[in-house]
Enzyme design. Structure first.
Site, PDB file in Angstrom:
ATOM      1  N   SER A  61      32.219  38.111  42.023  1.00 44.38           N
ATOM      2  CA  SER A  61      30.916  38.535  42.520  1.00 44.38           C
ATOM      3  C   SER A  61      30.194  37.414  43.252  1.00 44.38           C
ATOM      4  O   SER A  61      30.439  36.225  43.011  1.00 44.38           O
ATOM      5  CB  SER A  61      30.028  38.994  41.360  1.00 44.38           C
ATOM      6  OG  SER A  61      30.682  39.998  40.614  1.00 44.38           O
TER       7      SER A  61
HETATM    8  N1  SAH Z   1      33.504  38.992  36.345  1.00 43.05           N
HETATM    9  C1  SAH Z   1      34.518  38.728  37.335  1.00 43.05           C
HETATM   10  C2  SAH Z   1      34.488  39.675  38.511  1.00 43.05           C
HETATM   11  C3  SAH Z   1      34.888  41.010  38.103  1.00 43.05           C
HETATM   12  S1  SAH Z   1      35.587  42.087  39.322  1.00 43.05           S
HETATM   13  C4  SAH Z   1      34.462  37.296  37.831  1.00 43.05           C
HETATM   14  O1  SAH Z   1      33.596  36.539  37.409  1.00 43.05           O
HETATM   15  O2  SAH Z   1      35.334  36.932  38.638  1.00 43.05           O
HETATM   16  C5  SAH Z   1      35.830  43.425  38.223  1.00 43.05           C
HETATM   17  C6  SAH Z   1      37.022  43.272  37.321  1.00 43.05           C
HETATM   18  O3  SAH Z   1      36.996  44.348  36.394  1.00 43.05           O
HETATM   19  C7  SAH Z   1      38.353  43.380  38.055  1.00 43.05           C
HETATM   20  O4  SAH Z   1      39.130  42.259  37.788  1.00 43.05           O
HETATM   21  C8  SAH Z   1      38.979  44.650  37.477  1.00 43.05           C
HETATM   22  O5  SAH Z   1      40.382  44.590  37.372  1.00 43.05           O
HETATM   23  C9  SAH Z   1      38.311  44.733  36.124  1.00 43.05           C
HETATM   24  N2  SAH Z   1      38.283  46.050  35.489  1.00 43.05           N
HETATM   25  C10 SAH Z   1      38.090  47.263  36.056  1.00 43.05           C
HETATM   26  N3  SAH Z   1      38.115  48.224  35.116  1.00 43.05           N
HETATM   27  C11 SAH Z   1      38.329  47.602  33.919  1.00 43.05           C
HETATM   28  C12 SAH Z   1      38.458  48.059  32.560  1.00 43.05           C
HETATM   29  N4  SAH Z   1      38.372  49.347  32.217  1.00 43.05           N
HETATM   30  N5  SAH Z   1      38.662  47.131  31.610  1.00 43.05           N
HETATM   31  C13 SAH Z   1      38.773  45.815  31.907  1.00 43.05           C
HETATM   32  N6  SAH Z   1      38.660  45.339  33.158  1.00 43.05           N
HETATM   33  C14 SAH Z   1      38.436  46.214  34.152  1.00 43.05           C
END
Ligand code: SAH
Length: 217
Positions: A61
């Site tokens: 993000s």
């Molecule tokens: N917090 C992260 C950015 C997140 S992007 C950072 O600091 O880099 C969103 C992430 O959520 C992605 O990696 C995606 O694979 C994950 N995601 C999506 N659905 C999910 C679920 N049900 N459980 C766990 N992770 C999930």
């Protein structure tokens, strides 16, 4: 490149002018080496005012969004925090700077492995990562004082509300594919108070209590 200077510049141009006030949050954003959470080819853009690709179709993000969500959690230092969507591990590192223990769930094994490696190398031993569907929460470790969802959800997954401790705070981007809004839920006397904050755009939360697939949403 002088990454320390770029990080300080980021805080002064992107975070303070837009209203981030919590000194502890600003200190964490000044400290965590964001450039080590992106690929080598993106390193020179790590402190730019935008989200960046981290592979597997996912993103780290924008710094401002990380700061806003973290500020809304009102961390004091002694909390047990659950993060859904480990991604690069950057948000988990920020949380680790500001709380006692961080549990982070990622559904894509390759991302979880890379995040784990980075966090270990940087000494963030208070972070535990598991590969799973985060919409189900982390039952064995519940309840959590704080829960942060870093992927866009159609609604807040019920299991996460159930795993929120009394006086707990949950922050999640809720909405449709094109735009979401940060929803903050505070649990008081067993009831949930909801308030909406900044508009945002996240990659989808995919799982049993999220979107069914990357195509559906
Ligand atoms: N917090 C992260 C950015 C997140 S992007 C950072 O600091 O880099 C969103 C992430 O959520 C992605 O990696 C995606 O694979 C994950 N995601 C999506 N659905 C999910 C679920 N049900 N459980 C766990 N992770 C999930």
């Amino acid at each position: 490149m002088d990454f320390d200077a770029l990080r300080e510049f980021m805080v002064h141009t992107q975070l303070i002018p837009r209203g981030i006030r919590d000194e502890r949050v600003l200190a964490a954003m000044r400290k965590v080496p964001r450039h080590l959470f992106v690929s080598e080819s993106s390193r020179h853009r790590a402190y730019d005012d935008m989200a960046l690709s981290i592979g597997e179709g996912q993103t780290i993000s924008q710094p401002y969004m990380v700061a806003v969500m973290t500020e809304l959690l009102e961390l004091k230092g002694d909390e047990k925090v659950l993060e859904i969507g480990t991604g690069s591990g950057y948000q988990a590192a920020i949380l680790a700077e500001l709380s006692k223990q961080v549990f982070s769930i990622e559904r894509i094994p390759a991302l979880a492995a890379r995040a784990e490696e980075r966090l270990r190398a940087l000494g963030y031993d208070a972070v535990r990562i598991k590969v799973s569907d985060g919409t189900l929460g982390w039952i064995d470790e519940a309840p959590f004082d704080r829960i942060i969802v870093t992927a866009g959800a159609p609604k807040v997954p019920d299991p996460l509300k159930e795993q929120l401790a009394e006086d707990g705070i949950l922050v999640a981007p809720v909405g449709d594919r094109f735009s979401q809004q940060l929803l903050r839920i505070v649990k008081k006397d067993g009831t949930f108070r909801e308030e909406f904050h900044t508009l945002c755009v996240f990659v989808p939360l995919i799982g049993e209590h999220g979107w069914k697939s990357a195509e559906e949403w």
